[in-house]
Design a protein around this motif. Structure first.
Motif, PDB file in Angstrom:
ATOM      1  N   ASN A 160       0.850  -1.201   0.000  1.00 35.60           N
ATOM      2  CA  ASN A 160       0.000   0.000   0.000  1.00 35.60           C
ATOM      3  C   ASN A 160       0.882   1.245   0.000  1.00 35.60           C
ATOM      4  O   ASN A 160       1.018   1.934   1.001  1.00 35.60           O
ATOM      5  CB  ASN A 160      -0.909   0.012   1.236  1.00 35.60           C
ATOM      6  CG  ASN A 160      -1.807  -1.205   1.292  1.00 35.60           C
ATOM      7  OD1 ASN A 160      -2.559  -1.474   0.368  1.00 35.60           O
ATOM      8  ND2 ASN A 160      -1.710  -1.967   2.377  1.00 35.60           N
ATOM      9  N   ASP A 161       1.488   1.528  -1.141  1.00 32.87           N
ATOM     10  CA  ASP A 161       2.385   2.676  -1.261  1.00 32.87           C
ATOM     11  C   ASP A 161       3.460   2.585  -0.175  1.00 32.87           C
ATOM     12  O   ASP A 161       4.173   1.615  -0.085  1.00 32.87           O
ATOM     13  CB  ASP A 161       1.601   3.985  -1.189  1.00 32.87           C
ATOM     14  CG  ASP A 161       0.602   4.110  -2.334  1.00 32.87           C
ATOM     15  OD1 ASP A 161       0.935   3.653  -3.444  1.00 32.87           O
ATOM     16  OD2 ASP A 161      -0.498   4.642  -2.120  1.00 32.87           O
ATOM     17  N   ASP A 162       3.540   3.595   0.675  1.00 35.81           N
ATOM     18  CA  ASP A 162       4.552   3.610   1.731  1.00 35.81           C
ATOM     19  C   ASP A 162       3.953   3.265   3.094  1.00 35.81           C
ATOM     20  O   ASP A 162       4.559   3.545   4.128  1.00 35.81           O
ATOM     21  CB  ASP A 162       5.240   4.983   1.799  1.00 35.81           C
ATOM     22  CG  ASP A 162       6.055   5.270   0.550  1.00 35.81           C
ATOM     23  OD1 ASP A 162       6.620   4.313  -0.009  1.00 35.81           O
ATOM     24  OD2 ASP A 162       6.112   6.437   0.126  1.00 35.81           O
ATOM     25  N   PHE A 163       2.760   2.657   3.119  1.00 33.50           N
ATOM     26  CA  PHE A 163       2.112   2.291   4.368  1.00 33.50           C
ATOM     27  C   PHE A 163       2.388   0.818   4.667  1.00 33.50           C
ATOM     28  O   PHE A 163       1.879  -0.055   3.956  1.00 33.50           O
ATOM     29  CB  PHE A 163       0.599   2.517   4.303  1.00 33.50           C
ATOM     30  CG  PHE A 163       0.189   3.935   4.077  1.00 33.50           C
ATOM     31  CD1 PHE A 163       0.150   4.836   5.133  1.00 33.50           C
ATOM     32  CD2 PHE A 163      -0.156   4.388   2.809  1.00 33.50           C
ATOM     33  CE1 PHE A 163      -0.240   6.150   4.938  1.00 33.50           C
ATOM     34  CE2 PHE A 163      -0.545   5.694   2.602  1.00 33.50           C
ATOM     35  CZ  PHE A 163      -0.578   6.583   3.669  1.00 33.50           C
ATOM     36  N   PRO A 164       3.170   0.498   5.698  1.00 30.38           N
ATOM     37  CA  PRO A 164       3.425  -0.917   6.004  1.00 30.38           C
ATOM     38  C   PRO A 164       2.156  -1.613   6.490  1.00 30.38           C
ATOM     39  O   PRO A 164       1.380  -1.052   7.263  1.00 30.38           O
ATOM     40  CB  PRO A 164       4.487  -0.864   7.103  1.00 30.38           C
ATOM     41  CG  PRO A 164       4.327   0.480   7.736  1.00 30.38           C
ATOM     42  CD  PRO A 164       3.877   1.395   6.641  1.00 30.38           C
TER      43      PRO A 164
END
Length: 223
Positions: A160-164
């Motif tokens: 999710n993009d830069d969301f861990p």
């Protein structure tokens, strides 16, 4: 000087500070030992982070995914996922072969707050070229990497993009303490705290549709 360290130093009494200076000046040989001891807690506190190693898909990967799974725990910084995790009390899902190659049909049953929901319209697409899974539910398209783990565990690194975001599922709800601790360590290395981890409870399980099958019914197989 770090703010925390400065606050501690300023809080010492002048007598205590003088005593420390006297100790260090009278015993210079102790200085390396003291520096080592003061640094030791920081060294011990540093986590040992094992890398998340994605599974490289081969002919055995997809058959391993087939069948029933229980969602155990997860954590996410992605706002839509985080909102669902807060409401999720229990979840189970099943993968079965689709009529199309590299595509799996998904049946999901979950309890969101006090409501049991069943969904059987979503699919998982398998991209062998980059070893990625994609969950397609209507207009929602979510990508994930399968992480190397025990054969009875399913650890997904959600992209999710830069969301861990990381989730743990298992063949049964009886996950060992060691397996759960290993998953927790992965989450801690991603920056999650205990408060960020959502763990489901078997007492909140909804009736599972596949448990209504007759004893002679076989597990799904790839054709």
């Amino acid at each position: 000087m770090a703010p925390f360290a400065g606050a501690v130093y300023k809080g010492q009494s002048q007598a205590a500070a003088a005593q420390c200076r006297s100790l260090l000046s009278s015993s210079p040989a102790m200085l390396p030992g003291l520096i080592f001891l003061l640094g030791l807690p920081l060294t011990l506190a540093a986590p040992t982070c094992a890398p998340l190693i994605p599974v490289t898909f081969d002919n055995a990967t997809i058959p391993r995914l087939l069948g029933h799974w229980i969602y155990i725990a997860g954590a996410s910084r992605y706002p839509p996922h985080l909102e669902e995790l807060r409401a999720l009390k229990h979840a189970a899902f099943s993968f079965s072969p689709s009529s199309h190659e590299d595509e799996l049909d998904v049946t999901e049953i979950m309890r969101l707050n006090e409501t049991c929901l069943e969904r059987n319209s979503s699919k998982v697409l398998v991209f062998r070229d980059n070893s990625t899974l994609a969950h397609v539910d209507g207009q929602v398209f979510a990508m994930a990497k399968l992480i190397q783990s025990d054969k009875d565990l399913l650890i997904l690194n959600h992209l999710n993009d830069d969301f861990p975001s990381l989730s743990l599922s298992a063949r049964t709800s009886n996950v060992s303490k060691e397996q759960l601790e290993e998953f927790r360590s992965h989450l801690h290395c991603l920056g999650f705290t205990e408060e960020d981890i959502f763990i489901t409870s078997e007492k909140d399980a909804c009736p599972l549709p596949w448990e209504k099958k007759g004893e002679g019914d076989a597990e799904p197989q790839l054709k």
